[in-house]
Design an enzyme around this catalytic site. Structure first.
Site, mmCIF file in Angstrom:
data_model
loop_
_atom_site.group_PDB
_atom_site.id
_atom_site.type_symbol
_atom_site.label_atom_id
_atom_site.label_comp_id
_atom_site.label_asym_id
_atom_site.label_seq_id
_atom_site.Cartn_x
_atom_site.Cartn_y
_atom_site.Cartn_z
ATOM 1 N N GLY A 12 2.734 -0.668 -4.421
ATOM 2 C CA GLY A 12 1.462 -0.779 -3.724
ATOM 3 C C GLY A 12 0.420 -1.437 -4.605
ATOM 4 O O GLY A 12 0.634 -1.681 -5.794
ATOM 5 N N TYR A 154 -6.463 9.632 9.153
ATOM 6 C CA TYR A 154 -6.109 9.287 7.771
ATOM 7 C C TYR A 154 -6.852 10.186 6.794
ATOM 8 O O TYR A 154 -6.252 10.806 5.902
ATOM 9 C CB TYR A 154 -6.441 7.820 7.506
ATOM 10 C CG TYR A 154 -6.529 7.457 6.037
ATOM 11 C CD1 TYR A 154 -5.399 7.506 5.220
ATOM 12 C CD2 TYR A 154 -7.744 7.071 5.464
ATOM 13 C CE1 TYR A 154 -5.481 7.180 3.874
ATOM 14 C CE2 TYR A 154 -7.834 6.749 4.126
ATOM 15 C CZ TYR A 154 -6.702 6.802 3.326
ATOM 16 O OH TYR A 154 -6.779 6.495 1.999
#
Length: 333
Positions: A12, A154
């Site tokens: 990432g 989220y």
């Protein structure tokens, strides 16, 4: 002896930069990444390819939530430090695909905590987000402020991971630091983030979407500055309170720490920095606020500076220019 770090989300954006710095400082690093297709997998693969140029880096591809996967890796590698960065990110996507946030963020974090319980590291560090502050309008955001009214799923899952980690820190005496990141940007960034989308659109001559009619501010944090904060916090194990602003738990070796630039930038000033770096003017499509979003973020840096000293603060124009230079080189535009 060489110190060992197990990093989830190593392909990432932030994980890649952290692994680079750990390797440069002589660590041995085991990286795990699920290579999800939330955004361009090729970008993630290129990041891992760069890390694999070091013999001190080993990459494993697999989903966090796979039962026993993380525990098996941790039992084999026996890291000194676990840095859990892997997550399903994105405020807007959590409206469309909430199940992926349950799997990656809740179940995945549970697997990491179980692994740490089996083979306790000297310090466990887990990523949260400034989005957990949600409807809190008191700024700058301090770690001791209320963060109970998340405005996206989220953010809700990330707040849940803070509570999950606290319970494990209490029950099993696992030294744990949670990071609340503030709008991280820089080279090798995520294509779903505003900077990436704006640069791509401006170069293609298409309009950019500017939400809340541009009346927004973000505490943009350059990725190298953030990684410096993470690296210094590795040795700041939660043990003693450093002031009444400290988020240290009264019942566990657990603390939450903001990592942000501490200087919110108006969205239109951010866009102006992009225009200056590209030498082009953006066509702006002014839109109302998106569901789940907040008008401003601003990190109080008192706690992190008390723990590790002043952090570098890259000026927005310089940081944006570095991203643009990387983007032009990577995509040959």
């Amino acid at each position: 002896m060489t110190r060992k770090a197990f990093v989830t989300g190593s392909a990432g954006f932030i994980g890649f930069h952290l692994c680079q710095r750990l390797l440069a400082e002589g660590w041995q690093v085991l990286g795990l990444d699920g290579m999800s297709d939330y955004y361009d997998v090729t970008l993630k693969q290129r990041r891992h390819q760069m890390l694999l140029q070091s013999q001190a880096f080993r990459a494993v591809e697999g989903l966090l939530e796979t039962p026993g996967l993380v525990r098996g890796l941790v039992e084999e590698f026996r890291p000194d430090v676990i840095v859990h960065l892997a997550a399903q990110a994105g405020v807007r996507y959590s409206i469309d695909a909430p199940r992926s946030y349950v799997d990656a963020n809740l179940i995945g974090t549970f697997e990491v905590l179980e692994a740490a319980r089996a083979v306790p590291p000297a310090h466990m560090l887990l990523a949260s987000t400034s989005s957990v502050f949600g409807a809190n309008a008191q700024m700058p955001y301090a770690e001791v402020h209320q963060a109970d009214h998340q405005m996206s799923f989220y953010a809700a899952t990330k707040k849940a991971t803070e509570a999950m980690a606290h319970s494990y820190a209490h029950l099993y005496t696992l030294p744990t630091t949670m990071f609340r990141f503030f709008t991280v940007y820089g080279p090798w960034g995520r294509p779903d983030m505003a900077l990436f989308k704006f640069v791509k659109a401006i170069l293609e001559g298409t309009p950019i979407d500017v939400y809340n009619h541009g009346d927004m501010r973000r505490d943009f944090t350059y990725v190298d500055d953030l990684v410096t904060g993470i690296l210094r916090l590795i040795d700041a194990v939660p043990e003693e309170r450093v002031g009444d602003f400290d988020s240290l738990s009264p019942v566990a070796p657990w603390r939450v720490v903001n990592i942000g630039n501490g200087a919110p930038v108006p969205l239109l000033a951010f866009i102006a920095a992009i225009e200056a770096a590209l030498g082009r003017i953006a066509e702006k499509n002014m839109l109302p606020m998106q569901p789940g979003d907040v008008p401003a973020t601003w990190a109080d840096a008192t706690l992190i500076e008390a723990l590790i000293g002043p952090l570098p603060r890259t000026e927005i124009g310089a940081g944006v220019q570095r991203f643009v230079d990387w983007y032009r080189d990577y995509y040959q535009v």
